[in-house]
Scaffold this motif. Structure first.
Motif, short mmCIF file in Angstrom:
data_model
loop_
_atom_site.label_atom_id
_atom_site.label_comp_id
_atom_site.label_asym_id
_atom_site.label_seq_id
_atom_site.Cartn_x
_atom_site.Cartn_y
_atom_site.Cartn_z
N GLU A 100 0.61 -1.01 -0.03
CA GLU A 100 0.31 0.07 -0.18
C GLU A 100 0.53 1.79 0.11
O GLU A 100 0.36 1.83 -0.83
N ALA A 101 2.38 1.48 0.29
CA ALA A 101 2.77 2.37 0.59
C ALA A 101 3.38 2.14 -0.14
O ALA A 101 3.66 3.52 -1.41
N ILE A 102 4.13 1.67 -1.41
CA ILE A 102 4.56 1.07 -2.62
C ILE A 102 3.20 1.97 -3.00
O ILE A 102 4.02 2.95 -4.23
N GLU A 103 2.27 1.62 -3.34
CA GLU A 103 1.06 2.11 -4.15
C GLU A 103 1.03 3.23 -4.15
O GLU A 103 1.13 3.90 -5.59
N GLU A 104 0.96 3.98 -3.03
CA GLU A 104 0.53 5.45 -2.67
C GLU A 104 1.61 5.87 -3.76
O GLU A 104 1.05 6.92 -4.19
N ARG A 105 2.82 5.89 -3.57
CA ARG A 105 3.32 6.43 -4.39
C ARG A 105 4.15 6.28 -5.64
O ARG A 105 4.52 7.25 -6.64
N LEU A 106 3.99 5.49 -6.25
CA LEU A 106 3.84 4.98 -7.64
C LEU A 106 2.60 5.42 -8.56
O LEU A 106 2.62 5.42 -9.49
N LEU A 107 1.46 5.48 -7.76
CA LEU A 107 0.21 6.47 -8.23
C LEU A 107 0.68 6.92 -9.23
O LEU A 107 -0.78 7.67 -10.38
N PRO A 108 0.87 8.38 -8.94
CA PRO A 108 1.15 9.56 -9.86
C PRO A 108 1.73 9.34 -11.43
O PRO A 108 1.62 9.95 -12.22
N ALA A 109 2.11 7.76 -11.26
CA ALA A 109 2.96 7.58 -12.24
C ALA A 109 2.19 6.65 -13.50
O ALA A 109 2.56 6.19 -14.33
N ALA A 110 0.68 6.23 -12.79
CA ALA A 110 0.11 5.53 -13.89
C ALA A 110 0.28 6.44 -15.06
O ALA A 110 -0.08 7.13 -15.16
N GLY A 111 0.09 5.28 -15.90
CA GLY A 111 0.00 5.54 -18.02
C GLY A 111 1.10 5.79 -18.02
O GLY A 111 1.00 5.78 -19.05
N GLN A 112 2.45 5.85 -17.24
CA GLN A 112 3.55 5.74 -18.26
C GLN A 112 4.89 5.13 -17.90
O GLN A 112 4.06 4.28 -17.38
N VAL A 113 5.70 5.38 -18.91
CA VAL A 113 6.66 3.96 -18.33
C VAL A 113 8.08 4.83 -17.38
O VAL A 113 8.43 5.89 -17.32
#
Length: 259
Positions: A199-212
């Motif tokens: 969950e902690a990783i996901e919170e920080r990775l979500l802004p990059a959704a759609g990108q490589v």
């Protein structure tokens, strides 16, 4: 600023700089635009690359030319099997002069990590990664070595390094390695079946959704959506995982990428 905005602003700045006769600035702007497009998974940039090469050589600064070739290796890795990258790597090295060699060596290390990871050969470069960590270099986060340990079936060692990375997420700065660390942590979480930090990783990775996700704007690690799918999968949310994997595949097909 999102990658699409950066790509457009860099493109406009390149046009303005070239019109003003500032070819070095125009070459830098083209590099920024191409780098942003890599993050978007937009890999059709032959025309821009050719023009950027011309500007770099006209300006007399081969560092820009080497930077263009670094990004070309990244595109090759993103769009073709990893064993097809040798020619691109050779062009990159040939384009570098003494002043650009440090940048080229750093870029080559990033590409080497991606290729070895894809081919299951991380053990060959583990000593380099350990040394990089000791020197505080860009690949210093333990998550890079953790994948070497995983490949060597040292699950305890890999798990310990995942814990170190997870416990340090609050202190993870938004540098050129930020999203790459998160992506590799997501991969490792699923490989180990460990949802502790998901969950902690996901919170920080979500802004990059759609990108490589890229490492130092060069190493290609795949769509953030794939990493997000892995985080959902390790938590047992298979519907969300399938949705995210599907989105990653859809975007890769649009961008003609295979990562």
């Amino acid at each position: 600023m999102c990658s699409s905005d950066l790509a457009e602003r860099a493109r406009r700045f390149a046009i303005e700089a070239e019109a003003a006769g500032r070819e070095s600035l125009a070459a830098i702007a083209h590099l920024l635009a191409i780098s942003a497009r890599l993050r978007l998974g937009e890999l059709e940039w032959d025309r821009e690359r050719a023009h950027a090469r011309e500007l770099a050589h006209r300006s007399g600064d081969l560092a820009f030319a080497a930077g263009i070739e670094l990004l070309e290796v990244s595109r090759t890795i993103a769009a073709t099997p990893t064993d097809a990258t040798d020619a691109a790597l050779q062009r990159m090295i040939a384009a570098a002069d003494a002043e650009a060699m440090q940048m080229v060596l750093a870029g080559a290390a990033v590409h080497l990590y991606g290729v070895c990871r894809e081919q299951g050969r991380l053990g060959e470069i583990e000593p380099l990664l350990v040394a990089s960590a000791a020197l505080g270099q860009p690949l210093s986060n333990p998550i890079f070595v953790a994948h070497c340990r995983l490949e060597a079936d040292d699950l305890d060692g890999a798990a310990a390094m995942l814990t170190t990375t997870g416990a340090g997420l609050e202190r993870l700065h938004r540098t050129w390695t930020h999203d790459a660390v998160l992506m590799l942590a997501a991969d490792l979480s699923l490989e180990l079946g460990n949802p502790t930090w998901s969950e902690a990783i996901e919170e920080r990775l979500l802004p990059a959704a759609g990108q490589v996700v890229t490492l130092l704007s060069l190493g290609v690690l795949g769509r953030a959506d794939r990493g997000l799918g892995r985080l959902a999968e390790v938590r047992g949310d298979l519907d969300l995982a399938i949705e995210r994997y599907g989105r990653a595949r859809e975007l890769d097909e649009i961008g003609r990428a295979h990562v």
